[in-house]
Design an enzyme around this catalytic site. Structure first.
Site, PDB file in Angstrom:
ATOM      1  CB  SER A 173      -0.951  -0.032   1.211  1.00 16.46           C
ATOM      2  OG  SER A 173      -1.805   1.075   1.198  1.00 16.46           O
ATOM      3  CB  THR A 174       1.393   4.012   2.435  1.00 19.95           C
ATOM      4  OG1 THR A 174      -0.006   4.156   2.628  1.00 19.95           O
ATOM      5  CG2 THR A 174       2.061   5.378   2.437  1.00 19.95           C
ATOM      6  CG  HIS A 200      -4.205  -0.932  -0.664  1.00 13.79           C
ATOM      7  ND1 HIS A 200      -4.003  -0.898   0.692  1.00 13.79           N
ATOM      8  CD2 HIS A 200      -4.680  -2.177  -0.928  1.00 13.79           C
ATOM      9  CE1 HIS A 200      -4.341  -2.056   1.230  1.00 13.79           C
ATOM     10  NE2 HIS A 200      -4.752  -2.850   0.260  1.00 13.79           N
ATOM     11  CG  MET A 290      -2.021   3.417   6.970  1.00  8.56           C
ATOM     12  SD  MET A 290      -2.861   4.937   6.403  1.00  8.56           S
ATOM     13  CE  MET A 290      -1.506   5.811   5.620  1.00  8.56           C
TER      14      MET A 290
END
Length: 348
Positions: A173-174, A200, A290
């Site tokens: 993700s992040t 994501h 995250m």
């Protein structure tokens, strides 16, 4: 002590709206505003904000150039605002490569809407990206669990596996776009198994991201389509806003998925779908991100004897996702980002 934010945008409307959203939360204080990239560099040095929200298209100096200068001169977490267009996607990827830590889609309707979900997401990201755990670059390694082996660049006793891996799956993700680029660009064109990528990211961004990776990598990278047959040496990126699962061995299904799922695409869902068709012959890797997406999918994979790796925390932008896997005692190895591709080559 409240989080200090510098807002950078050439539109006074957007600056005022962002300021109103942020200052409605007592944990956040807007310490300054800038209307162009040059002014952003100067105000970063003067005000020393904890985080910067950065527009792209501005007079005198654009956002990406400003990000590069700030990260060289006064490293500060930067959250980019980008439009939901192909150009916006490409700009976002350039900004992340320049050193921005995360991004949010930007539109007049979302920022001005009274009940906009953007408001909640913006505040959450600001608070999360300013926590001490966010790495910009790596700090000293965290205290790691005993059952997982930490692989170092010249380790003479790297873990060995009895199974023959037939597929690799990577969830992130992040911080993921930069992490995936670092890992995938080091793989050879003849990598012997297919790779599934779950990042994501909004749907308008994943096509541009797959295109970028394909241009940079020796392996082939494509945005996954419903019905794709998996090929060795090819990575399939889950489309943003949809779910990607295995419908049979070597076959992908891309679908809308259930509304109750927080993430589209979901790492848990893709990981879990491999249990039936590949069993223990799966190598699943959880990179920076995250939240905890990937933990339950990793749990299902471990239940059938598959291998699970987690990115070592000090090399993550945010180690929420890898840490969730480690804390659940599911990681066979905890690996610094710079060593992931070498390990992927050595065990597959």
């Amino acid at each position: 002590m409240p989080v200090k934010v510098l807002i950078v945008d050439d539109s006074s409307f957007f600056r005022n709206q962002i300021k109103a959203i942020l200052e409605a939360n007592p944990q956040i204080k807007v310490v300054g505003e800038a209307s162009n990239g040059r002014e952003a560099i100067d105000k970063t040095k003067l005000l020393k904000p904890d985080i910067i929200t950065m527009d792209y298209e501005m007079p005198l100096m654009d956002g990406i150039t400003s990000v590069r200068h700030i990260m060289n001169e006064t490293p500060t977490p930067i959250l980019m605002f980008s439009s939901l267009t192909l150009k916006g996607a490409r700009v976002t990827l350039d900004a992340l490569e320049a050193g921005a830590v995360d991004f949010l889609p930007k539109s007049y309707e979302k920022v001005s809407g009274s009940n906009s979900s953007l408001r909640q997401i913006l505040v959450q990201k600001i608070l999360t990206l300013t926590k001490p755990a966010v790495k910009m670059p790596s700090a000293a390694p965290a205290n790691l669990q005993e059952k997982a082996s930490v692989v170092k660049p010249k380790s003479a006793k790297a873990k060995t596996y009895a199974q023959r891996f037939e597929i690799v799956m990577i969830g992130t993700s992040t911080g993921g776009p930069v992490a995936l680029q670092k890992v995938l660009t080091q793989l050879p064109a003849n990598y012997p198994v297919p790779i599934l990528l779950i990042q994501h990211m909004p749907g308008t961004f994943t096509g541009a991201f797959a295109e970028r990776l394909n241009n940079l990598c020796n392996i082939s990278v494509q945005e996954a389509k419903d019905g794709d047959s998996l090929k060795p040496g090819t990575a399939y990126l889950a489309p943003g806003g949809q779910q990607m699962i295995l419908s049979q061995k070597g076959k992908l299904k891309v679908m809308a998925g259930e509304e109750r799922l927080n993430y589209k695409p979901s790492v848990d869902l893709t990981f879990g779908s491999a249990v039936k068709y590949y069993g223990r012959n799966v190598l699943a890797i959880v990179l920076t991100g995250m939240g905890a997406d990937g933990r339950e999918g990793a749990r299902l994979l471990k239940s059938v004897g598959a291998a699970v790796w987690a990115q070592e925390g000090s090399t993550c932008v945010i180690d929420g996702m890898p840490s969730a896997v480690v804390k659940a005692n599911l990681a066979d190895e905890i690996i610094p980002l710079e060593d992931v591709s070498q390990r992927m080559k050595s065990v597959v």
